[in-house]
Structures are given as C-alpha cells and as structure tokens.
Design a protein around this motif. Structure first.
Motif: not given
Length: 325
Positions: A241-243, A269-274
């Motif tokens: 669901e996320m990256s 995809k949305p990420g935990m960081t970016g």
C-alpha cells in the motif's frame, strides 16, 4: 489532443482524448464546467471513452470533479465505452461501482479480457519497478523486526499515559487515490478525531497542523519527535500500500479539495519518507510546498535517489531539531 465537446440537441457528448493526463485533464474539466454553467445546460452529458487507453491521476481527478459538478447541477452523467485500461483505474478506486457506465462496443478482444488480466497504467516508472519493490519488502521486514522489539515498551508507555488503543489507523489515499488504512502508534488522545474541529489550523490549504496541538499526549509528543509513531507503517509497505520512499499520503478530505493538476502527486505510491520528510516537514506551512516537493520527487526519481533519501532520513532522525509535531 484535448477533449472535444460536440453539441447535440440532447444529450451532449464529450469525446475524451486517447491519453487523459494533466493537460488534457484540465481541458476536460474546463469543457464540462462550461457546459454545466451555460445558460441552458444539457440535461445529460455523455463522456465517450472509446478512444481512451491511458488515464493517470490527473485524469481521474478531472473525472471525479466532473461527476461532482454534474451531480450538483442535476445533470445526468454517463460514461460510454470505457476501455479495459481505463476500467482498471476505475476499479482500483471503486468508481466503477459509482459512475454510470454503458458499453456499446462489441470488440471480442475486450470482451475476453478478464479482470485479472487488466493492469492499471504505469503512471510513473517507479510503480512497476521490481527492484524498488524488492527494496521495499526487504526494508519492511527489517522495519517490522525493529517494531516488534520496540512494541512492548512503547505499548506500555502509551497505555500508562492515556486510555485508548495502542495503534491508530487512519484512512489515507494511496496510488491513484485508492484508499487504505495507514497504521501508527497512537500519539493523541483516543477521541482526537472528534476534537479536531476544536483545534485551530495554523496553515492554509487542505493540510492540518498545530504546533501545540492539545490532543497530543506526552508520550505521543516523544513518539512524534523521534518518528517512532510511524514504524507500524512498515506493514503498509510490506503489503504494497505504501513504499519506503514516495510522496506524502494525503487524507481523503485533503484530496476532496485538490484542483486537477494537484492530483499528479498520486501518480506514485505514498512513502514513509520522501522529499517532504527530509526538507523539514514540521516547518512546511504551505500546501503548495508539499505539492512542489512531491512533484520534485517524481521528476527526479531513480533507485539511487530513493537510497539517498533513505540515508538522509536516517540522518534527520538523529537531528534533535527534526521530527513531526
């Protein structure tokens, strides 16, 4: 090629272009808006998708916007001859169950295409990169091991600090706007969502931020400062669901306020960081800055770029002036 409005007595037909990306999507939205706001608007509008084989998040945003507009104006809407590639996008978000559809084509190849064979479009090179996915899975497994080790002390601290569950699940919008439940360690009081309307929003636009949010618990403030509240998201990464690295995952109410071009941030995809994480997420006060950073990530993306952002994130976590409020 932009969408072309063809005036008929009744109804009015809009021929959707072969590719519905940001430029075409803006024009698509404009055409529909002009029809709906005319002195004598049509009673029914048909979107002919027979030539359309690609639609990204911007196109999806324009379609959602047009659907809301026609509904508000009391105008009947119909999507005609939607190709499998576009249907895959609608199915991903559940819009195929909401939007009125009509298939008049008799193409045998399209009839024989099963749902399992229909793959949503590659809106960005990172989407179907098996190397990126492999890094995500490996990183998620390591992250979940760390989460398991830290679970007991964090869970005890949360429970001793305030009543309520250990985990907090919130609905967010992922790739192409698909909704999913994002997990965190609870850092606010149990009824935080109900109290949100009582807290002043200190920034403009769809985002919500208050530097001294009274809903945050004492333990929660520490968890946010160290970003430990976010480590349960490794589960979201593991199931796809996320990256590990991506754009900021927005809430559905934020997406509701998007203009068509802003939907582009959902092409990955949305990420935990970016970019938003390593560029001072707690100090960001403009929604435009979030959009700029997310689009900057998409433009600059490469596997090496992801790895650099991961290392930058680790460095930031050990900086006492970093972390979320």
């Amino acid at each position: 090629m932009y969408s072309e409005a063809i005036e008929l007595k009744e109804p009015t037909l809009i021929q959707v272009p072969p590719r519905l990306t940001v430029l075409e999507a803006v024009e698509f939205r404009k055409n529909c808006q002009e029809l709906c706001q005319a002195d004598t608007p049509p009673g029914k509008i048909i979107f002919d998708f027979s030539d359309t084989t690609f639609m990204d998040s911007s196109g999806l945003g324009a379609l959602v916007s047009n659907f809301k507009l026609t509904k508000d104006k009391g105008i009947e809407l119909l999507l005609k001859d939607v190709r499998p590639q576009v249907m895959a996008v609608l199915s991903l978000t559940g819009l195929n169950e909401v939007l009125p559809l009509e298939q008049t084509t008799n193409t045998e190849t399209e009839k024989s295409t099963s749902k399992s064979e229909i793959v949503p479009p590659p809106t960005h090179p990172s989407i179907y990169s098996w190397i990126k996915r492999s890094i995500d899975v490996l990183g998620a497994i390591v992250g979940l091991v760390i989460t398991a080790v830290l679970f007991v002390p964090i869970a005890i601290a949360i429970k001793l600090d305030s009543p309520g569950p250990i985990f907090f699940g919130q609905i967010r919008c992922g790739w192409m706007g698909k909704k999913f439940r994002m997990w965190k360690f609870r850092s606010m009081c149990a009824n935080a969502e109900q109290m949100k309307s009582q807290v002043q929003n200190q920034i403009a636009g769809p985002l919500f931020k208050n530097d001294n949010d009274p809903r945050i618990t004492k333990v929660g403030r520490f968890l946010r400062k160290t970003s430990l509240d976010e480590i349960p998201q490794f589960w979201n990464v593991l199931i796809g669901e996320m990256s590990l690295v991506g754009t900021r995952p927005p809430t559905p109410d934020e997406v509701e306020k998007y203009e068509v071009p802003e939907w582009q941030r959902l092409d990955v995809k949305p990420g935990m960081t970016g970019e938003w994480q390593v560029n001072g997420r707690s100090q960001i006060r403009n929604f435009e800055d979030v959009i700029r950073l997310d689009l900057q990530y998409q433009e600059n993306w490469s596997l090496m770029y992801d790895i650099k952002l991961i290392f930058k994130t680790v460095f930031i976590l050990f900086n006492k002036n970093s972390g979320a409020y």
